[in-house]
Design an enzyme around this catalytic site. Structure first.
Site, PDB file in Angstrom:
ATOM      1  N   CYS A  58       0.862  -1.267  -0.196  1.00  0.00           N
ATOM      2  CA  CYS A  58       0.130  -0.043  -0.049  1.00  0.00           C
ATOM      3  C   CYS A  58       0.871   1.174   0.044  1.00  0.00           C
ATOM      4  O   CYS A  58       1.977   1.227   0.687  1.00  0.00           O
ATOM      5  CB  CYS A  58      -0.992  -0.084   1.186  1.00  0.00           C
ATOM      6  SG  CYS A  58      -2.040   1.502   0.959  1.00  0.00           S
ATOM      7  N   CYS A  62       0.626   4.694   6.896  1.00  0.00           N
ATOM      8  CA  CYS A  62      -0.123   4.613   8.124  1.00  0.00           C
ATOM      9  C   CYS A  62       0.770   3.998   9.132  1.00  0.00           C
ATOM     10  O   CYS A  62       1.246   2.547   8.989  1.00  0.00           O
ATOM     11  CB  CYS A  62      -1.468   3.935   8.122  1.00  0.00           C
ATOM     12  SG  CYS A  62      -2.440   4.584   6.737  1.00  0.00           S
ATOM     13  N   CYS A  65       0.361   0.278  10.342  1.00  0.00           N
ATOM     14  CA  CYS A  65      -0.070  -0.748   9.531  1.00  0.00           C
ATOM     15  C   CYS A  65       0.988  -1.487   8.817  1.00  0.00           C
ATOM     16  O   CYS A  65       1.965  -1.020   8.029  1.00  0.00           O
ATOM     17  CB  CYS A  65      -0.994  -0.203   8.223  1.00  0.00           C
ATOM     18  SG  CYS A  65      -1.711  -1.368   7.375  1.00  0.00           S
ATOM     19  N   CYS A 102     -16.748  -8.508   5.825  1.00  0.00           N
ATOM     20  CA  CYS A 102     -16.307  -7.366   5.706  1.00  0.00           C
ATOM     21  C   CYS A 102     -15.040  -7.523   5.023  1.00  0.00           C
ATOM     22  O   CYS A 102     -14.005  -8.457   5.344  1.00  0.00           O
ATOM     23  CB  CYS A 102     -15.736  -6.809   7.105  1.00  0.00           C
ATOM     24  SG  CYS A 102     -16.871  -6.356   8.107  1.00  0.00           S
ATOM     25  N   CYS A 133     -19.560  -5.829   3.558  1.00  0.00           N
ATOM     26  CA  CYS A 133     -18.935  -4.380   3.829  1.00  0.00           C
ATOM     27  C   CYS A 133     -17.630  -4.341   3.184  1.00  0.00           C
ATOM     28  O   CYS A 133     -17.007  -5.473   3.145  1.00  0.00           O
ATOM     29  CB  CYS A 133     -18.616  -4.527   5.388  1.00  0.00           C
ATOM     30  SG  CYS A 133     -17.688  -3.275   5.919  1.00  0.00           S
ATOM     31  N   CYS A 193     -19.127   2.586   8.346  1.00  0.00           N
ATOM     32  CA  CYS A 193     -18.616   2.199   9.384  1.00  0.00           C
ATOM     33  C   CYS A 193     -17.264   2.876   9.575  1.00  0.00           C
ATOM     34  O   CYS A 193     -16.583   2.958   8.668  1.00  0.00           O
ATOM     35  CB  CYS A 193     -18.348   0.717   9.163  1.00  0.00           C
ATOM     36  SG  CYS A 193     -17.262  -0.260  10.295  1.00  0.00           S
ATOM     37  N   ARG A 265     -18.141  -1.705  17.636  1.00  0.00           N
ATOM     38  CA  ARG A 265     -17.373  -3.015  17.664  1.00  0.00           C
ATOM     39  C   ARG A 265     -16.230  -3.091  18.469  1.00  0.00           C
ATOM     40  O   ARG A 265     -15.277  -2.010  18.496  1.00  0.00           O
ATOM     41  CB  ARG A 265     -17.097  -3.174  16.394  1.00  0.00           C
ATOM     42  CG  ARG A 265     -16.369  -4.767  16.202  1.00  0.00           C
ATOM     43  CD  ARG A 265     -16.393  -5.106  14.742  1.00  0.00           C
ATOM     44  NE  ARG A 265     -17.566  -5.046  13.980  1.00  0.00           N
ATOM     45  CZ  ARG A 265     -17.734  -4.047  12.865  1.00  0.00           C
ATOM     46  NH1 ARG A 265     -16.728  -3.446  12.385  1.00  0.00           N
ATOM     47  NH2 ARG A 265     -19.094  -4.200  12.353  1.00  0.00           N
TER      48      ARG A 265
HETATM   49  N1  SAM Z   1      -6.464   0.665   3.042  1.00  0.00           N
HETATM   50  C1  SAM Z   1      -7.858   1.027   3.380  1.00  0.00           C
HETATM   51  C2  SAM Z   1      -7.781   2.342   4.289  1.00  0.00           C
HETATM   52  O1  SAM Z   1      -6.872   2.517   5.223  1.00  0.00           O
HETATM   53  O2  SAM Z   1      -9.029   2.797   4.649  1.00  0.00           O
HETATM   54  C3  SAM Z   1      -8.584  -0.186   4.244  1.00  0.00           C
HETATM   55  C4  SAM Z   1      -7.864  -1.149   5.014  1.00  0.00           C
HETATM   56  S1  SAM Z   1      -6.998  -0.450   6.263  1.00  0.00           S
HETATM   57  C5  SAM Z   1      -6.034  -2.037   6.742  1.00  0.00           C
HETATM   58  C6  SAM Z   1      -8.500  -0.548   7.477  1.00  0.00           C
HETATM   59  C7  SAM Z   1      -8.349  -0.127   8.919  1.00  0.00           C
HETATM   60  O3  SAM Z   1      -7.503  -1.273   9.570  1.00  0.00           O
HETATM   61  C8  SAM Z   1      -7.241   0.989   9.315  1.00  0.00           C
HETATM   62  O4  SAM Z   1      -8.270   2.078   9.174  1.00  0.00           O
HETATM   63  C9  SAM Z   1      -6.965   0.814  10.824  1.00  0.00           C
HETATM   64  O5  SAM Z   1      -8.202   1.338  11.853  1.00  0.00           O
HETATM   65  C10 SAM Z   1      -7.284  -0.869  10.852  1.00  0.00           C
HETATM   66  N2  SAM Z   1      -5.628  -1.313  11.240  1.00  0.00           N
HETATM   67  C11 SAM Z   1      -4.612  -1.300  10.563  1.00  0.00           C
HETATM   68  N3  SAM Z   1      -3.585  -2.000  10.849  1.00  0.00           N
HETATM   69  C12 SAM Z   1      -3.924  -2.110  12.308  1.00  0.00           C
HETATM   70  C13 SAM Z   1      -3.375  -2.430  13.491  1.00  0.00           C
HETATM   71  N4  SAM Z   1      -2.097  -2.910  13.507  1.00  0.00           N
HETATM   72  N5  SAM Z   1      -3.879  -2.387  14.631  1.00  0.00           N
HETATM   73  C14 SAM Z   1      -5.174  -1.790  14.687  1.00  0.00           C
HETATM   74  N6  SAM Z   1      -6.017  -1.549  13.455  1.00  0.00           N
HETATM   75  C15 SAM Z   1      -5.259  -1.390  12.514  1.00  0.00           C
HETATM   76 FE1  SF4 Z   2      -2.847   1.353   3.210  1.00  0.00          FE
HETATM   77 FE2  SF4 Z   2      -2.641   0.045   5.868  1.00  0.00          FE
HETATM   78 FE3  SF4 Z   2      -3.095   2.937   5.496  1.00  0.00          FE
HETATM   79 FE4  SF4 Z   2      -5.159   0.982   4.638  1.00  0.00          FE
HETATM   80  S1  SF4 Z   2      -4.122   1.251   6.739  1.00  0.00           S
HETATM   81  S2  SF4 Z   2      -4.236   3.067   3.649  1.00  0.00           S
HETATM   82  S3  SF4 Z   2      -3.833  -0.661   4.091  1.00  0.00           S
HETATM   83  S4  SF4 Z   2      -1.273   1.569   5.119  1.00  0.00           S
END
Ligand code: SAM
Ligand code: SF4
Ligand code: DTB
Length: 318
Positions: A58, A62, A65, A102, A133, A193, A265
């Site tokens: 990606c 973030c 992530c 989801c 979802c 959501c 949730r």
């Molecule tokens: N890429 C898209 C986005 O960020 O909107 C969708 C997938 S992203 C992985 C969805 C959500 O997963 C993020 O907004 C975050 O809240 C959650 N998430 C990702 N990594 C996480 C982690 N290590 N611990 C808790 N929540 C996490």
């Molecule tokens: Fe990409 Fe992870 Fe951020 Fe979603 S949360 S935009 S998958 S880096």
């Protein structure tokens, strides 16, 4: 079930939200229970199963992530999963008792042929008799309309933290980008959501600001995931200070009070929680969980363990 009309408000001040966070725990839980019982059967919990349909690489950064291309983690990137595989996973989730499926994609935003396939995926998931979802990153107006027409029930798009703390966590997009997509989803009449993560080094004020933003949207999100950070090796937040279980309990209770008619949730982080902590989370007004062995890339409690826990608490899975 619906006994009193607990107020639905969209005008919460930050001081009011902070005051809730400061209540003695028993008073906070009592208020959350009162709110919960006004809109829900307190002995039911909704089960959502997650599937990562596109893994890793990606372009966003973030800090929490493991799927970001900016960090070195053990995740094996993979392209969009074939529709038949998603359908098989949805069927299995339904057989195991989930009511919502989801699907997550590690995208900044969906594009081209992959988006066309996502439309087919929604249609097949719906034929399996599940709510669908998706969480695909930012959407433009046309894509949002196409998702609606395909039958998408919910779109997940988290605010993740406060607007103030956001730049410490993500540099590749703004809070406004997030709010703009949420507004498009709401305008297209897809259920929203939207929630966040706690345990990223944010203050209680950041948690309060994030919940205040969600509660003061023109319509409350239908579903609010509160995630405890899963500290993944290789991400910048790998060494974040663990939160204490009461932080999660308080955050869920305040979410319940601010948005009494929404599903709240208890999301990521349950593998690190005792059964007793999770019971407290339900008492605080959480009424939905992710169900099934895996979240997107990390572990979740086993389905058997969860069914037994719900049974021990006299909670019906819906
Ligand atoms: N890429 C898209 C986005 O960020 O909107 C969708 C997938 S992203 C992985 C969805 C959500 O997963 C993020 O907004 C975050 O809240 C959650 N998430 C990702 N990594 C996480 C982690 N290590 N611990 C808790 N929540 C996490
Ligand atoms: Fe990409 Fe992870 Fe951020 Fe979603 S949360 S935009 S998958 S880096
Ligand atoms: C949400 O709020 N939490 C889910 C779902 N929406 C997409 C994701 C949790 C991800 C936890 C880390 C992982 O498994 O990669």
């Amino acid at each position: 079930m619906t006994q009193t009309t607990y107020p639905i408000r969209h005008d919460w001040s930050l001081d009011e939200v902070l005051a809730l966070f400061s209540l003695p725990l028993n008073d906070l839980i009592f208020q959350a229970q009162t709110a919960h019982r006004s809109y829900f059967n307190p002995n039911q919990v909704q089960l959502s199963t997650l599937l990562n349909i596109k893994t890793g690489n990606c372009p966003e950064d973030c800090a929490y992530c493991p799927q970001s291309v900016h960090f070195t983690t053990t995740i094996e990137p993979d392209k969009l999963m074939p529709t038949e595989e998603v359908q098989a996973a949805a069927r299995k989730a339904k057989e195991h008792g989930a009511s919502r499926f989801c699907m997550g994609a590690a995208w900044r935003k969906p594009k081209g042929k992959a988006f066309e396939q996502v439309i087919d995926i929604i249609k097949v998931v719906k034929t399996e008799g599940l709510e669908a979802c998706m969480t695909l990153g930012m959407l433009d107006e046309e894509q949002t309309q196409q998702l609606k027409q395909a039958g998408l029930d919910y779109y997940n798009h988290n605010l993740d933290t406060s607007e103030t703390y956001y730049p410490q966590i993500i540099s590749t997009r703004t809070y406004k980008d997030r709010l703009d997509t949420l507004a498009r989803v709401q305008d297209a009449d897809i259920k929203v959501c939207a929630g966040g993560i706690i345990g990223m080094g944010e203050t209680v004020q950041d948690r309060a600001e994030m919940l205040q933003t969600l509660a003061n949207l023109s319509k409350h999100p239908d579903s609010i995931p509160i995630n405890q950070l899963v500290r993944v090796e290789g991400t910048p937040l790998e060494q974040a200070e663990p939160i204490e279980s009461f932080d999660m309990v308080r955050c869920l209770a305040v979410t319940r009070i601010l948005m009494p008619a929404s599903y709240v949730r208890l999301s990521a982080g349950r593998t690190e929680m005792s059964d007793e902590t999770q019971a407290l989370c339900f008492l605080a007004g959480a009424n939905s969980i992710f169900y099934g062995e895996k979240l997107l890339t990390t572990e979740n409690p086993s389905a058997n363990h969860d069914l037994q826990l719900l049974d021990r608490l006299g909670i019906e899975a819906v």
